[in-house]
Design an enzyme around this catalytic site. Structure first.
Site, mmCIF file in Angstrom:
data_model
loop_
_atom_site.group_PDB
_atom_site.id
_atom_site.type_symbol
_atom_site.label_atom_id
_atom_site.label_comp_id
_atom_site.label_asym_id
_atom_site.label_seq_id
_atom_site.Cartn_x
_atom_site.Cartn_y
_atom_site.Cartn_z
ATOM 1 N N ASP A 31 0.836 -1.199 0.000
ATOM 2 C CA ASP A 31 0.000 0.000 0.000
ATOM 3 C C ASP A 31 0.871 1.248 0.000
ATOM 4 O O ASP A 31 2.047 1.211 0.360
ATOM 5 C CB ASP A 31 -0.891 0.040 1.246
ATOM 6 N N TYR A 88 5.837 -10.112 6.786
ATOM 7 C CA TYR A 88 5.677 -8.701 7.097
ATOM 8 C C TYR A 88 5.864 -8.495 8.598
ATOM 9 O O TYR A 88 5.618 -9.406 9.391
ATOM 10 C CB TYR A 88 4.269 -8.209 6.730
#
Length: 283
Positions: free
Chosen positions: A69, A127
């Site tokens: 993002d 992540y």
């Protein structure tokens, strides 16, 4: 666990004279509209593409191991491109770094087989999300961690993190922008740990839905802030996962605390990660 999730597609070999270069990239995502190419915005991929064009005089296509993002950072995201250039593979890293935005750095460059694919050869993606109490933050933490007044109980957070491990349906966390046909995901690692004054959420899975990690991180925090104990926290999360109404809704954490940390391509490493799910032992 669905075996087809990690099935590698049949990929044609490279045309004669072409080589495939794999890059490991780190970047400060605050100045970009994500990694992937955008029509009217600067992305990490577009910066890499421009730098490579300066070096090789070629228009290349950047293929990454995953999307990010706008505002999300990376420690070790992988991507590849094909080239006819005779430049030694390991020299691409320095050459690209000399011609690119200072918010991006290529950590390594290696030549790989034409059957390797940065996205489809990936077996797992990692992540990490970073949190810190505002009073402990310095100016250098701005745009790098999610700053909050007080960190929730790490034991409650780990109870929630453990709940989603294994072969899990994340339908409740799917958003309209997500084009994935399945909302099932294999979550190999999901846990919180303290690193000095920083709280870290680590998650490793075969793949992720759009905004999934930020939504998980934000929702875990909000539940832990609301719940009085681990049992109540788990009960709230169960209801959310089932689509039931609760006192806490799904909350998407800000992008600047999230980092694309690594990608797993090694079969043996993936087998270690996935064996507990196959046995049903992931709590």
């Amino acid at each position: 666990m669905r075996k087809d999730w990690n099935r590698k597609p049949i990929i044609d070999t490279l045309p004669q004279g072409k080589r495939r270069i794999l890059l490991r990239v780190s970047y400060d995502g605050s100045g970009f509209a994500g990694f992937q190419m955008q029509n009217n915005a600067v992305s990490v991929a577009s910066c890499l593409q421009e730098a490579i064009k300066k070096i090789t005089k070629e228009e290349v296509v950047i293929v990454s191991s995953g999307r990010t993002d706008s505002g999300v950072h990376a420690i070790g995201q992988y991507c590849h491109f094909d080239t006819s250039s005779a430049i030694e593979s390991k020299k691409f890293a320095d050459a690209i770094n000399a011609n690119i935005n200072g918010q991006v750095k290529v950590m390594s460059s290696t030549e790989v087989s034409g059957t390797f694919h940065a996205r489809y050869s990936a077996l797992a993606r990692e992540y990490r999300y970073f949190f810190k109490e505002y009073q402990d933050c310095t100016v250098f933490d701005t745009g790098r961690v999610w700053q909050m007044k007080e960190l929730p109980d790490i034991n409650v957070l780990n109870e929630l993190a453990c709940f989603i491990k294994g072969d899990t349906d994340f339908k409740a966390f799917a958003v309209s922008e997500d084009r994935n046909k399945s909302t099932m995901r294999d979550v190999y690692i999901s846990n919180f740990y303290q690193e000095g004054q920083t709280l870290v959420y680590r998650i490793v899975a075969n793949a992720f839905l759009y905004h999934q990690i930020r939504s998980l991180a934000g929702t875990f925090i909000k539940i832990a802030q609301k719940a009085t104990d681990k049992e109540q926290a788990t009960d709230i999360l169960k209801k959310i996962m089932c689509g039931e109404k609760t006192t806490v809704g799904i909350y998407t954490a800000p992008p600047w605390g999230l980092y694309f940390y690594d990608t797993v391509y090694n079969e043996e490493e993936w087998k270690v990660l996935s064996k507990d799910i196959e046995k049903g032992e992931y709590n």
